[in-house]
Design a protein around this motif. Sequence first.
Motif, PDB file in Angstrom:
ATOM      1  N   PHE A 132       0.725   0.154  -4.814  1.00 36.78           N
ATOM      2  CA  PHE A 132      -0.540   0.624  -5.379  1.00 36.78           C
ATOM      3  C   PHE A 132      -1.061   1.764  -4.526  1.00 36.78           C
ATOM      4  CE2 PHE A 132      -1.422  -2.839  -2.490  1.00 36.78           C
ATOM      5  CZ  PHE A 132      -2.568  -2.462  -1.804  1.00 36.78           C
ATOM      6  N   ASP A 133      -1.719   2.712  -5.185  1.00 37.71           N
ATOM      7  CA  ASP A 133      -2.237   3.910  -4.512  1.00 37.71           C
ATOM      8  C   ASP A 133      -3.704   3.805  -4.136  1.00 37.71           C
ATOM      9  OD1 ASP A 133       0.101   5.596  -4.523  1.00 37.71           O
ATOM     10  OD2 ASP A 133      -0.158   5.776  -6.684  1.00 37.71           O
ATOM     11  N   SER A 134      -4.420   2.912  -4.770  1.00 32.14           N
ATOM     12  CA  SER A 134      -5.855   2.800  -4.523  1.00 32.14           C
ATOM     13  C   SER A 134      -6.122   2.069  -3.214  1.00 32.14           C
ATOM     14  CB  SER A 134      -6.515   2.071  -5.694  1.00 32.14           C
ATOM     15  OG  SER A 134      -5.938   0.810  -5.863  1.00 32.14           O
ATOM     16  N   GLY A 135      -7.397   1.928  -2.893  1.00 26.69           N
ATOM     17  CA  GLY A 135      -7.770   1.235  -1.666  1.00 26.69           C
ATOM     18  C   GLY A 135      -7.493  -0.250  -1.694  1.00 26.69           C
ATOM     19  N   THR A 136      -7.489  -0.826  -2.898  1.00 29.29           N
ATOM     20  CA  THR A 136      -7.221  -2.261  -3.049  1.00 29.29           C
ATOM     21  C   THR A 136      -6.266  -2.484  -4.224  1.00 29.29           C
ATOM     22  OG1 THR A 136      -8.923  -2.889  -4.670  1.00 29.29           O
ATOM     23  CG2 THR A 136      -9.623  -2.705  -2.342  1.00 29.29           C
ATOM     24  N   ASN A 186       0.857  -1.180   0.000  1.00 35.12           N
ATOM     25  CA  ASN A 186       0.000   0.000   0.000  1.00 35.12           C
ATOM     26  C   ASN A 186       0.894   1.230   0.000  1.00 35.12           C
ATOM     27  OD1 ASN A 186      -1.486  -2.209   1.641  1.00 35.12           O
ATOM     28  ND2 ASN A 186      -3.115  -0.751   1.169  1.00 35.12           N
ATOM     29  N   SER A 187       0.594   2.211  -0.858  1.00 43.10           N
ATOM     30  CA  SER A 187       1.314   3.482  -0.805  1.00 43.10           C
ATOM     31  C   SER A 187       1.040   4.122   0.556  1.00 43.10           C
ATOM     32  CB  SER A 187       0.836   4.415  -1.922  1.00 43.10           C
ATOM     33  OG  SER A 187      -0.500   4.819  -1.678  1.00 43.10           O
ATOM     34  N   VAL A 198       4.556   4.110   9.782  1.00 45.13           N
ATOM     35  CA  VAL A 198       5.732   4.683  10.440  1.00 45.13           C
ATOM     36  C   VAL A 198       6.839   4.871   9.412  1.00 45.13           C
ATOM     37  CG1 VAL A 198       7.524   4.260  12.168  1.00 45.13           C
ATOM     38  CG2 VAL A 198       5.139   3.699  12.683  1.00 45.13           C
ATOM     39  N   ASN A 199       7.060   3.865   8.602  1.00 49.09           N
ATOM     40  CA  ASN A 199       8.090   3.918   7.561  1.00 49.09           C
ATOM     41  C   ASN A 199       7.474   4.357   6.231  1.00 49.09           C
ATOM     42  OD1 ASN A 199      10.577   2.980   8.836  1.00 49.09           O
ATOM     43  ND2 ASN A 199       9.413   1.110   9.217  1.00 49.09           N
ATOM     44  N   SER A 200       8.204   5.172   5.502  1.00 44.40           N
ATOM     45  CA  SER A 200       7.732   5.644   4.200  1.00 44.40           C
ATOM     46  C   SER A 200       7.682   4.490   3.205  1.00 44.40           C
ATOM     47  CB  SER A 200       8.667   6.721   3.664  1.00 44.40           C
ATOM     48  OG  SER A 200       9.913   6.138   3.307  1.00 44.40           O
ATOM     49  N   LEU A 201       6.945   4.712   2.120  1.00 40.04           N
ATOM     50  CA  LEU A 201       6.864   3.696   1.077  1.00 40.04           C
ATOM     51  C   LEU A 201       8.255   3.321   0.573  1.00 40.04           C
ATOM     52  CD1 LEU A 201       5.276   1.898  -0.879  1.00 40.04           C
ATOM     53  CD2 LEU A 201       5.134   3.881  -2.423  1.00 40.04           C
TER      54      LEU A 201
END
Length: 163
Positions: free
Chosen positions: A99-103, A61-62, A77-80
Amino acid sequence: MPAAPAYEAKIRDPGELARWIGQCARPLVFTNGVFDILHRGHVTYLARARALGASLLVALNSDSSARSLDKGIGRPVNSLADRLALVAALEAVSAVTWFDSGTPEALIAACRPEVLVKGGDWPVERIVGAALVQARGGRVMSIPFEHQRSTSALLKRIRGVPE
């Protein structure tokens, strides 16, 4: 400047999926999650997932997608970029993307894995993308937890919050 560590080659841009997905050995196993603060449960789960196929693609997850999951204040806590690097460095992982979306449903549809897995807290019928994979004759599995660990519980312990 020294060459980039070898694990960085496993970090793959989802926008270029058509170019690199063919390099993943088949059968391809797909899983996804935040993987914010890695712990023994994560690495055991990923090793078990990898054993189900010839390669393992992990989709993270982004940061904005992770925040939408309501995992708590200050999460992730940690960045992508840091999470991608840590997951890519794991032996069991063949490639890692995001991925940037919810799923990750669009990503699952695009990469067409033969095996789709999630952790033991996900019943198969609730796993996003299950119908897509099963319609092509693939397998969908919920891998039982072997070590009762969670990032949320770990953060509570670090912060001195009683469980």
